[in-house]
Scaffold this motif. Structure first.
Motif, PDB file in Angstrom:
ATOM      1  N   UNK A 169       0.831  -1.195   0.000  1.00 24.14           N
ATOM      2  CA  UNK A 169       0.000   0.000   0.000  1.00 24.14           C
ATOM      3  C   UNK A 169       0.874   1.256   0.000  1.00 24.14           C
ATOM      4  N   UNK A 170       0.361   2.303  -0.593  1.00 22.74           N
ATOM      5  CA  UNK A 170       1.069   3.586  -0.579  1.00 22.74           C
ATOM      6  C   UNK A 170       1.207   4.072   0.848  1.00 22.74           C
ATOM      7  N   UNK A 171       2.188   4.883   1.067  1.00 22.32           N
ATOM      8  CA  UNK A 171       2.437   5.388   2.415  1.00 22.32           C
ATOM      9  C   UNK A 171       1.197   6.096   2.957  1.00 22.32           C
ATOM     10  N   UNK A 172       0.919   5.880   4.244  1.00 21.07           N
ATOM     11  CA  UNK A 172      -0.263   6.468   4.861  1.00 21.07           C
ATOM     12  C   UNK A 172      -0.226   7.981   4.750  1.00 21.07           C
ATOM     13  N   UNK A 173      -1.380   8.549   4.439  1.00 20.38           N
ATOM     14  CA  UNK A 173      -1.482  10.003   4.406  1.00 20.38           C
ATOM     15  C   UNK A 173      -0.923  10.636   3.158  1.00 20.38           C
ATOM     16  N   UNK A 174      -0.635   9.810   2.108  1.00 23.03           N
ATOM     17  CA  UNK A 174      -0.011  10.388   0.923  1.00 23.03           C
ATOM     18  C   UNK A 174      -0.928  11.343   0.201  1.00 23.03           C
ATOM     19  N   UNK A 175      -2.244  11.214   0.414  1.00 19.34           N
ATOM     20  CA  UNK A 175      -3.173  12.115  -0.252  1.00 19.34           C
ATOM     21  C   UNK A 175      -3.588  13.283   0.604  1.00 19.34           C
ATOM     22  N   UNK A 176      -2.985  13.441   1.785  1.00 18.37           N
ATOM     23  CA  UNK A 176      -3.414  14.482   2.706  1.00 18.37           C
ATOM     24  C   UNK A 176      -2.869  15.858   2.345  1.00 18.37           C
ATOM     25  N   UNK A 177      -2.030  15.934   1.314  1.00 17.45           N
ATOM     26  CA  UNK A 177      -1.441  17.218   0.938  1.00 17.45           C
ATOM     27  C   UNK A 177      -2.007  17.774  -0.365  1.00 17.45           C
ATOM     28  N   UNK A 178      -3.037  17.158  -0.886  1.00 19.96           N
ATOM     29  CA  UNK A 178      -3.557  17.629  -2.180  1.00 19.96           C
ATOM     30  C   UNK A 178      -5.056  17.382  -2.286  1.00 19.96           C
ATOM     31  N   UNK A 179      -5.655  18.145  -3.173  1.00 19.07           N
ATOM     32  CA  UNK A 179      -7.064  17.987  -3.514  1.00 19.07           C
ATOM     33  C   UNK A 179      -7.116  17.589  -4.980  1.00 19.07           C
ATOM     34  N   UNK A 180      -7.756  16.465  -5.280  1.00 13.52           N
ATOM     35  CA  UNK A 180      -7.810  15.970  -6.655  1.00 13.52           C
ATOM     36  C   UNK A 180      -9.237  15.983  -7.182  1.00 13.52           C
ATOM     37  N   UNK A 181      -9.371  15.946  -8.501  1.00 11.30           N
ATOM     38  CA  UNK A 181     -10.690  15.905  -9.134  1.00 11.30           C
ATOM     39  C   UNK A 181     -11.253  14.493  -9.025  1.00 11.30           C
ATOM     40  N   UNK A 182     -12.437  14.320  -8.435  1.00 11.80           N
ATOM     41  CA  UNK A 182     -12.998  12.971  -8.298  1.00 11.80           C
ATOM     42  C   UNK A 182     -13.475  12.395  -9.625  1.00 11.80           C
ATOM     43  N   UNK A 183     -13.659  13.269 -10.644  1.00  9.55           N
ATOM     44  CA  UNK A 183     -14.086  12.830 -11.961  1.00  9.55           C
ATOM     45  C   UNK A 183     -13.800  13.942 -12.954  1.00  9.55           C
ATOM     46  N   UNK A 184     -13.848  13.673 -14.255  1.00  9.79           N
ATOM     47  CA  UNK A 184     -13.648  14.756 -15.215  1.00  9.79           C
ATOM     48  C   UNK A 184     -14.725  15.824 -15.050  1.00  9.79           C
ATOM     49  N   UNK A 185     -14.354  17.085 -15.234  1.00 15.96           N
ATOM     50  CA  UNK A 185     -15.329  18.154 -15.088  1.00 15.96           C
ATOM     51  C   UNK A 185     -14.743  19.510 -15.434  1.00 15.96           C
ATOM     52  N   UNK A 186     -15.564  20.544 -15.188  1.00 16.80           N
ATOM     53  CA  UNK A 186     -15.153  21.919 -15.473  1.00 16.80           C
ATOM     54  C   UNK A 186     -15.112  22.698 -14.170  1.00 16.80           C
ATOM     55  N   UNK A 187     -14.048  23.462 -13.954  1.00 21.25           N
ATOM     56  CA  UNK A 187     -13.918  24.248 -12.736  1.00 21.25           C
ATOM     57  C   UNK A 187     -14.901  25.414 -12.793  1.00 21.25           C
ATOM     58  N   UNK A 188     -15.733  25.527 -11.764  1.00 22.28           N
ATOM     59  CA  UNK A 188     -16.731  26.600 -11.692  1.00 22.28           C
ATOM     60  C   UNK A 188     -16.200  27.764 -10.868  1.00 22.28           C
TER      61      UNK A 188
END
Length: 671
Positions: free
Chosen positions: A594-613
């Motif tokens: 498994x990836x190191x714990x908390x590796x996603x705690x420093x970023x916000x990602x797009x949950x799906x394709x979309x347009x920024x409002x």
């Protein structure tokens, strides 16, 4: 009757209109966006023309481009479907001004009925009960706040020009009003091009019942009885039925009369739907009027035996209504659900992607399928993610529910996530079976319909797991035999997948993923007889007499005979026992770290394709855990993206209007 019509819409409604028009000998013209070049409505129409880019504002909302195509190809009329321009009075007027027929009400009628505010005032003047609220022209934030406080809470903010559950918010306190108003107006502006709202008192635990009305240009008007749409999630209808299990004959007549009265009062022509909130005491209140055909119209068609699209075409061509009120029949019970590309376990996040597998029931006298796509098509991010409508009909409600459960058990979708399991639970839930569900029940009790997000808390049915494992073993053996037959030595023992070892019977290990949880099984045996170990709480379990014929798996589990449907056997294994399904992903036996714990705690990602409002953060900003940093739009819905922890924003990698891919990093926090 028309010789040629243009359909100013897409998806299943465009396909539906094409089928009916073709039956009447009418040629059909489709319009499409760049994203829909290979869509089914394009393939099924006699002619098709591209009118712009993938976003609705670039194509399906371009009334001038649609009218230009109609004139160029010689179409005599335009059918707007539902959604997009179907309730746009300016478009209806423009169609008429171009010398074409708009298959729907006039722009003048739309202005009275299409605006929720205007329709509410009309109904009040006609003597139909309405919920207390504000429908005024002054839309300043200050006035709306003051009116909301005067009406009292809870209240509903609703887009005045819209439908489909878009642009609606429940507000339960004065402090929540301003933020909800801004969000509602923005969603309404993006979906309908207008941000006017109305306010009304929110009726707790209401039923949602609508009356289908029809009127012709010769002064005749009638109703086609009711549809109940009380099973809703966030104002989106998920199950519709006719007749309503709640209405008495007296209440049905009163609501039908009120709906027809509204149609007559404004010289309404063609199909429309009058929607009511019905209290637990049977009191009904006007909610809105949709000046178009509704998504759920098939349930009315099945109980009345009528083709409402054909009625639309005939009335638009100047013909009289085919029947009088006393001739409208109500035969049996019909129920509709909608299959969506969405993930109920991730907050019903809309999905997109190629439909690798689309298995639907065979249509017959009791089951109707209204699809908008076929296997191999792509569900795009730009439009509603509906895949198909599933409608069933039988002599009474219990039998119709049984038909629905059986039809859902035959459905399987691979590619984007789908809501089939959610619909199966819905169709068996006591609130639905007992006919007691209200419009807020799903939102209050969603945990009764959607499994826990904690994978470790999700119990896997033992018999279903054994069936899936057995199907996988049989498939492995068959694949091995097929390869052996194709080889130079088909009788070689080394080609047999029975796990045999010198001096003793060997074993095979199987590994699956289920909602992210790994399941490992140890199996012994071959040729329809196995011993399976590794199921929690069980010793070795004996499987005998296993046989897979088509999609039917028969076997004995410790001597107990069972039968299962195998809906998929390949990249995924999906089995169904007639009550519930189990989907597993076969994976290799070796484990990935498994990836190191908390590796996603420093970023916000797009949950799906979309347009920024909206972007609500900038580099250097201090943010708190859960604070909104960006809003993206996909599948006609807004998604709020929030900071995973408190910290300082290091980077913002997207701006308003940008299109982003799934999993793209949008905001990064300092380490």
């Amino acid at each position: 009757m028309f010789a040629k019509i243009l359909i100013a819409n897409r998806g299943e409604i465009a396909c539906r209109v094409i089928r009916t028009a073709s039956k009447l000998g009418i040629r059909t013209v489709a319009v499409y966006s760049e994203a829909d070049a290979d869509a089914q409505h394009v393939r099924q129409a006699d002619e098709a023309y591209c009118i712009g880019g993938p976003r609705p504002q670039e194509s399906y909302l371009r009334g001038d481009a649609i009218i230009e195509v109609a004139k160029r190809c010689g179409a005599q009329a335009i059918h707007p479907g539902y959604g997009f321009l179907s309730e746009n009075a300016d478009f209806a007027d423009a169609v008429a001004a171009a010398g074409l027929v708009f298959i729907g009400p006039s722009g003048a009628s739309m202005r009275k009925m299409g605006s929720k505010a205007g329709a509410k005032e009309l109904m009040h003047a006609a003597g139909v009960p309405v919920v207390p609220g504000y429908t005024g022209e002054d839309q300043s934030a200050e006035v709306l706040q003051r009116e909301a406080d005067a009406i009292g809470y809870p209240l509903m903010i609703k887009a005045a020009h819209g439908g489909g559950g878009k642009g609606m918010r429940i507000v339960r306190s004065s402090q929540e009003f301003a933020a909800n108003l801004e969000s509602c107006q923005r969603e309404a502006r993006n979906a309908f091009g207008r941000d006017r709202v109305l306010l009304e008192r929110y009726v707790e635990k209401p039923r949602h019942i609508e009356i289908q009305v029809f009127a012709d240009a010769r002064g005749h008007a009638l109703h086609l009885n009711e549809r109940e749409c009380s099973a809703q999630r966030r104002y989106q209808k998920v199950l519709e039925e006719s007749p309503s299990p709640f209405l008495t004959p007296e209440l049905r007549q009163a609501m039908g009369n009120a709906a027809v009265m509204a149609a007559r009062a404004i010289d309404y022509v063609n199909a429309g739907t009058v929607e009511f909130i019905v209290g637990q005491d049977g009191g009904f209140y006007f909610m809105e009027i949709n000046t178009r055909l509704q998504v759920e119209h098939p349930v009315t068609e099945l109980v009345t035996g009528l083709d409402l699209v054909e009625w639309q075409l005939r009335v638009a061509a100047g013909e009289a209504l085919p029947l009088a009120q006393q001739d409208i029949r109500q035969d049996g019970h019909a129920i509709e659900v909608r299959l969506y590309a969405e993930d109920p376990e991730a907050g019903f996040l809309p999905g997109s992607g190629r439909l690798e597998r689309l298995r639907l029931p065979v249509a017959d006298a009791h089951v109707r399928i209204d699809p908008g796509v076929v296997e191999g098509d792509t569900v795009t991010i730009f439009y509603d993610p509906m895949i198909a409508k599933l409608i069933v009909h039988d002599g009474d409600r219990p039998r119709a529910l049984a038909r629905l459960r059986d039809a859902l058990a035959q459905c399987d979708i691979a590619g984007p996530k789908a809501n089939i399991e959610f619909l199966e639970r819905l169709a068996r839930h006591p609130a639905v079976v007992g006919g007691t569900i209200d419009t807020g029940y799903l939102d209050r009790h969603l945990d009764e319909f959607v499994p826990s997000a904690d994978a470790s808390a999700v119990a896997v049915d033992t018999d279903l797991l054994l069936a899936a494992a057995t199907a996988q073993l049989l498939a492995q053996e068959q694949d091995s035999l097929d390869r052996a037959r194709a080889s130079g030595d088909p009788s070689s023992p080394w080609a047999i997948a029975d796990g045999w070892r010198l001096g003793h019977g060997g074993h095979r290990s199987l590994a699956f993923l289920h909602r992210g949880q790994r399941i490992e099984l140890r199996t012994h045996g071959s040729n329809s007889a196995y011993r399976i170990e590794g199921i929690a709480g069980h010793d070795a379990i004996s499987i005998s007499g296993a046989r897979l014929e088509g999609d039917s798996l028969g076997l004995r589990i410790d001597g107990r005979a069972r039968r299962f449907a195998v809906l998929e056997l390949g990249r995924h294994v999906v089995v169904h026992d007639g009550m519930q399904r189990l989907g597993l992903e076969p994976v290799p036996m070796y484990r990935h770290e498994q990836a190191a714990a908390g590796s996603g705690a420093d970023r916000v990602t797009a949950p799906m394709p979309g347009r920024v409002v909206v972007v609500r953060a900038a580099p250097g900003d201090k943010v708190e855990a859960g604070q909104e940093v960006m809003v993206i739009e996909a599948m006609k819905m807004e998604l709020s993206l929030k900071a995973p922890r408190a910290g300082t924003v290091a980077e913002v990698r997207a701006a308003g209007g940008d299109f982003v891919e799934a999993d793209a990093v949008l905001v990064a926090l300092e380490k």
